[in-house]
Each structure stands twice: as structure tokens, then as C-alpha cells.
Design an enzyme around this catalytic site. Structure first.
Site, PDB file in Angstrom:
ATOM      1  N   CYS A 274       0.803  -1.244   0.000  1.00  0.00           N
ATOM      2  CA  CYS A 274       0.000   0.000   0.000  1.00  0.00           C
ATOM      3  C   CYS A 274       0.827   1.281   0.000  1.00  0.00           C
ATOM      4  O   CYS A 274       0.717   2.082  -0.918  1.00  0.00           O
ATOM      5  CB  CYS A 274      -0.920   0.008   1.209  1.00  0.00           C
ATOM      6  SG  CYS A 274      -2.150  -1.273   1.129  1.00  0.00           S
TER       7      CYS A 274
HETATM    8  C1  UDX Z   1      -0.772   0.426   5.434  1.00  0.00           C
HETATM    9  C2  UDX Z   1      -1.653   1.395   6.251  1.00  0.00           C
HETATM   10  O1  UDX Z   1      -1.152   1.476   7.580  1.00  0.00           O
HETATM   11  C3  UDX Z   1      -3.109   0.906   6.255  1.00  0.00           C
HETATM   12  O2  UDX Z   1      -3.922   1.848   6.928  1.00  0.00           O
HETATM   13  C4  UDX Z   1      -3.579   0.755   4.816  1.00  0.00           C
HETATM   14  O3  UDX Z   1      -4.915   0.269   4.779  1.00  0.00           O
HETATM   15  C5  UDX Z   1      -2.666  -0.177   4.047  1.00  0.00           C
HETATM   16  O4  UDX Z   1      -1.311   0.309   4.128  1.00  0.00           O
HETATM   17  P1  UDX Z   1       0.339  -1.942   5.845  1.00  0.00           P
HETATM   18  O5  UDX Z   1       0.883  -1.836   4.460  1.00  0.00           O
HETATM   19  O6  UDX Z   1      -0.274  -3.223   6.266  1.00  0.00           O
HETATM   20  O7  UDX Z   1      -0.769  -0.810   6.103  1.00  0.00           O
HETATM   21  O8  UDX Z   1       1.554  -1.656   6.838  1.00  0.00           O
HETATM   22  P2  UDX Z   1       1.972  -0.547   7.900  1.00  0.00           P
HETATM   23  O9  UDX Z   1       1.809  -1.086   9.254  1.00  0.00           O
HETATM   24  O10 UDX Z   1       1.349   0.752   7.610  1.00  0.00           O
HETATM   25  O11 UDX Z   1       3.537  -0.464   7.571  1.00  0.00           O
HETATM   26  C6  UDX Z   1       4.007  -0.100   6.284  1.00  0.00           C
HETATM   27  C7  UDX Z   1       5.499  -0.112   6.255  1.00  0.00           C
HETATM   28  O12 UDX Z   1       6.046   0.942   7.031  1.00  0.00           O
HETATM   29  C8  UDX Z   1       6.138  -1.391   6.780  1.00  0.00           C
HETATM   30  O13 UDX Z   1       7.249  -1.734   5.966  1.00  0.00           O
HETATM   31  C9  UDX Z   1       6.593  -1.005   8.178  1.00  0.00           C
HETATM   32  O14 UDX Z   1       7.657  -1.777   8.650  1.00  0.00           O
HETATM   33  C10 UDX Z   1       7.023   0.432   7.935  1.00  0.00           C
HETATM   34  N1  UDX Z   1       7.002   1.268   9.152  1.00  0.00           N
HETATM   35  C11 UDX Z   1       5.835   1.469   9.833  1.00  0.00           C
HETATM   36  C12 UDX Z   1       8.179   1.857   9.601  1.00  0.00           C
HETATM   37  O15 UDX Z   1       9.253   1.686   9.008  1.00  0.00           O
HETATM   38  N2  UDX Z   1       8.145   2.653  10.721  1.00  0.00           N
HETATM   39  C13 UDX Z   1       6.984   2.872  11.402  1.00  0.00           C
HETATM   40  O16 UDX Z   1       7.036   3.613  12.411  1.00  0.00           O
HETATM   41  C14 UDX Z   1       5.803   2.262  10.953  1.00  0.00           C
END
Ligand code: UDX
Length: 450
Positions: A274
Site C-alpha cells: 500500500c
Molecule cells: C498500510 C496502512 O497502515 C493501512 O492503513 C492501509 O490500509 C494499508 O497500508 P500496511 O501496508 O499493512 O498498512 O503496513 P503498515 O503497518 O502501515 O507499515 C508499512 C510499512 O512501514 C512497513 O514496511 C513497516 O515496517 C514500515 N514502518 C511502519 C516503519 O518503518 N516505521 C513505522 O514507524 C511504521
């Protein structure tokens, strides 16, 4: 399928992680539900209670939904539309090579629905949940279905999804918000009524138009992406300053309620299906209006170059190239999923293969998906012990809970050289001060890097 206790009959088209989680959750809440997918193998497996991806709580809920008789799966979309009142559209909208969104699945399904609706007498509610760029429903979906909307046979509503992989089921039952983008009040109200039967405690609802609803989802994900690239930019500076730790800074600024503590975890950059896709699509969308989008391009650039920070560290400690073994702990784009879409692990392993390194990898869930890309070019390990054995450097790339439990001896007793790069900040640096421990956003002294 019959209506049960006045609850609408639901169909869900497209059984990826959103569609399948939604199907299972609807059945759990007592809605007769039909899940539809064109992939017949997937349908056959789902009928046996076997999902084709890992998501916590999903499989057990799937099994109990199937045995309750409220959930069925089919590849026959016509049967699903004719026998239900409300359809969630959850087909994939993958990225194209130029950062746009591939709408072919959406168009195909909308066209099919328009053919089926000719045979249907009762009014139908179609809810777009797939993530699409602003104006997609207006310009692409609505025109295909306009005759049914005009004649009052179809209500079309946009209702974006904020589920996170790894916590999809919990997120469905506890959303922070429901966004309903409708062409008219009564259509929006119909969807809200469905939700009042789904939730015992109704979440906040925002009613708006379809384009704004689509935009809310993009803005939401772009903001999350911006927060991550922001903290990674701070981390990259911290790393140059001895004794400074980005985690201390993130913890402190997160206490300011204007900033908030979430999504301030520095790391190897964001991945997944996403955030990267939606950010690129938002940049593309704003390009349409001839506006230079400096901020989002910078957010993307920070993310695209973040894996290189790990390669730079590997170079500094002299473990790049032939005869050097690098162990990678964690392949999934985050913990609690087997998804490796846009995962940093793919970029890093490709780069290390180019450098001639020998690579060993471990992941509790994602090995199968990784093998599909890298085949026999690397070594897959079933335990962390095997992965660390005789290695010159270990890179921690996913924040799986089992890696948090690793102590200095786990590395010391197995590795050839105890170089550790914690790209996820899951280990306490103080515990590893006897080893050559480095981490994203942790200021390094010159002595650490030989
Ligand atoms: C995301 C959105 O959060 C969600 O609302 C939407 O519907 C779909 O996209 P998702 O892709 O499942 O969800 O993962 P998310 O938990 O958002 O993390 C995305 C990426 O960011 C991951 O690689 C995660 O490791 C990274 N991340 C997240 C960080 O590097 N640091 C953070 O503080 C949070």
C-alpha cells in the site's frame, strides 16, 4: 442465501487480504456472505478452509465461518450478485511501471456487474473498497454502471479501507473511522445502516462524496509514509553523531500530541502493498494537474535510498563481496505477515548478489514467497541458529518477536565475525556492546567501524 435476522446478504469480490478478511468478518457478525474470486484454485482451497497467505487469526475464523454455514466461496460472480444485496469490491489495484494504478480488474468486474444487473430485479448496493486514485469512481467506474444508477437499480458508494496487514482482523472490528463517499444521501445512509448492524458500538462515520473519500485514503497513507521518511531522515543524521540515538528523539517528540508517537520507528524504509504504491499514485495524480509535488517526491526518494544505508554500513565494515557471508534475519515487509511485496529484503538481497556475497536468510513465514524470486541463488535457513552459523555479518531486517529474544551469545557462538546491523531497532544496544553492533539511527563511534 437467505437474509438472516434482517441482515443484508453480502458478496465480496476479490479475495486478497482485504476481501478475505472482510468476508470472514461479515460471516462472523451473522451476515450471509459469498466470497468471489476468479482464481479457482484459491476458491477450492478456501472452501477447505485454507487461505493462500498468512494473516493472524484469519484461518481459525475462516474455519468457524465455513462451519457456521454463513460463508461460501465461488468463482461465479453472477450467482453472487443475484443472491446478495450488498457487494464489496475488493479486487487488486496493483501499480503499473510508471507509478499509476492498474484499473483493469476494476473495469472488468464493473462491466461484468453491469451485465448481471440487467437480470436483477432488486436494488443493489455496490461499495468500492479497492484503493483507487481520486476521481476513479467518477471517471471510470460510474460511467460503466450509470444506466443502473440513473434508473435507481444501483447505489454506488466509495468506502476506503484502512486495514493493516498483520492486524487486519482486529482493524476490521475496531476501525478508527468509517468514510462513506456517496453520490446521494440515501445511498450513504444505506451503507451506514449496514455498519450499525455490523458493529455493536458504532465507530465514527464521515459522509462525503466519492472523490473526497478516495482522496482521504491517499492522504492518510501519504501522511504515514511522510512520518516514516521524516524519522528515517533524522535517523540518518543521528547515525553520524556519536552517542545520539534516534529512538530517544522519536520517543520525546512523540509525546507532543501535535506529533504523536506512532509511525516514528526508524528503519530500513517502508514496504508493503500500500504505502509505496499509494504514494507513487498520489505523485502521478498531482502531476496530472501540472503541479510539482516536492514533498511527496522527497518522501519517496528518502524511502528508495534507505536500503542503501545498510549497504553503506556493510561496506564500511568490509563485508561486501566474494567470500563474505551475510545472514539476513527477516524477509517480510513487516512482522506477522508472509508478504514480501516492496520489501526491503528484495532490494538488499539483489544488491548483495551483485556484490558477490554469499547470502543466508531466515524468516518465520516468508521463505516460500522469497524462494519464488531468488530460487537457488541464496541459502534458506529454517532456524536463526543455522542462518547465523559461520556468517561475517547479520542484518536484522524484520521486527519479528522471535528476533527480539536473541542475546549476545546467540551471535557470538555461531558467527565467524560478530558484526550485527539492527535495521529495525529491536535489540538493546547496551547488551551488545562487546560485539560490533550497529543500528539505523544509532550514532556510531569511529572505533566501531574498523
Ligand atoms: C498500510 C496502512 O497502515 C493501512 O492503513 C492501509 O490500509 C494499508 O497500508 P500496511 O501496508 O499493512 O498498512 O503496513 P503498515 O503497518 O502501515 O507499515 C508499512 C510499512 O512501514 C512497513 O514496511 C513497516 O515496517 C514500515 N514502518 C511502519 C516503519 O518503518 N516505521 C513505522 O514507524 C511504521
Amino acid at each position: 442465501m437467505q437474509k438472516k435476522n434482517g441482515k443484508s446478504r453480502i458478496s465480496v469480490i476479490g479475495l486478497g487480504f482485504v476481501g478475505l478478511s472482510l468476508s470472514v468478518a461479515n460471516a462472523k457478525c451473522g451476515f450471509p456472505t459469498i466470497g468471489v474470486d476468479i482464481n479457482e484454485q484459491k476458491i477450492a482451497n478456501l472452501q477447505k478452509g485454507i487461505p493462500d497467505f498468512f494473516e493472524p487469526k484469519l484461518q481459525e475464523m475462516l474455519k468457524s465461518a465455513l462451519s457456521s454455514g454463513l460463508l461460501e466461496f465461488t468463482s461465479n460472480i453472477e450467482r453472487a450478485i443475484l443472491n446478495t444485496d450488498l457487494t464489496f469490491l475488493t479486487v487488486g489495484t496493483p501499480p503499473t511501471k510508471n507509478g499509476k494504478v492498474d484499473l483493469s480488474q476494476i473495469k472488468k468486474v464493473a462491466t461484468k456487474i453491469s451485465q448481471i444487473l440487467q437480470k436483477k430485479k432488486r436494488r443493489h448496493l455496490l461499495v468500492v473498497k479497492s484503493t483507487v486514485a481520486p476521481q476513479t469512481t467518477d471517471n471510470t467506474i460510474k460511467p460503466i454502471l450509470s444506466s443502473f444508477i440513473d434508473s435507481g437499480k444501483l447505489d454506488l458508494v466509495v468506502n476506503p479501507e484502512f486495514l493493516r496487514e498483520g492486524s487486519a482482523i482486529d482493524d476490521i472490528f475496531k476501525p478508527h473511522l468509517i468514510v462513506i463517499g456517496a453520490y446521494n444521501k440515501s445511498a450513504g445512509k444505506k451503507l451506514e445502516n449496514y455498519y450499525t448492524k455490523f458493529y455493536s458500538k458504532m465507530p465514527e462515520v464521515i459522509h462525503t462524496d466519492p472523490t473526497t473519500a478516495e482522496f482521504i485514503k491517499y492522504a492518510n497513507n501519504a501522511f504515514l509514509a511522510t512520518k516514516i521518511s521524516f524519522i528515517n531522515s533524522i535517523a540518518n543524521i543521528c547515525q553520524q553523531v556519536p552517542n545520539v540515538d534516534v529512538n530517544t528523539i522519536a520517543n520525546a517528540i512523540g509525546k507532543d500530541s501535535r506529533i504523536g508517537p506512532l509511525f516514528l520507528k526508524a528503519g530500513p524504509g517502508f514496504g508493503g502493498s500500500c504505502l509505496p504504491k499509494d504514494l507513487s499514485a498520489l505523485i502521478e495524480f498531482s502531476n496530472k494537474f501540472g503541479k510539482k509535488n516536492t514533498l511527496f517526491k522527497a518522501v519517496k526518494e528518502v524511502n528508495d535510498t534507505q536500503p542503501q544505508r545498510i549497504v553503506d554500513l556493510l561496506q564500511k565494515i568490509g563485508v561486501l563481496g566474494k567470500n563474505k557471508t551475510i545472514s539476513i534475519l527477516g524477509l517480510a515487509f513487516k512482522k506477522d505477515t508472509d508478504d514480501i511485496r516492496e520489501a526491503v529484503s528484495i532490494k538488499l538481497v539483489k544488491e548483495l548478489i551483485k556484490k558477490g556475497n554469499k547470502i543466508k536468510v531466515h524468516d518465520p513465514m516468508a521463505i516460500g514467497n522469497f524462494k519464488k524470486i531468488f530460487g537457488n541463488k541464496i541459502t534458506y535457513c529454517d532456524t536463526t541458529d543455522n542462518c547465523l552459523k559461520n556468517s561475517d555479518c547479520c542484518v536484522l531486517l524484520t521486527e519479528w518477536n522471535e528476533y527480539r529474544k536473541l542475546g549476545p551469545n546467540d551471535f557470538r557462538n555461531r558467527m565467524k565475525h560478530t558484526n550485527i546491523i539492527d535495521a529495525r531497532r529491536i535489540l538493546e544496544p547496551e547488551r551488545f556492546s562487546d560485539l560490533n553492533f550497529m543500528a539505523i539511527g544509532l550514532g556510531q563511534s569511529e572505533q566501531q567501524i574498523p
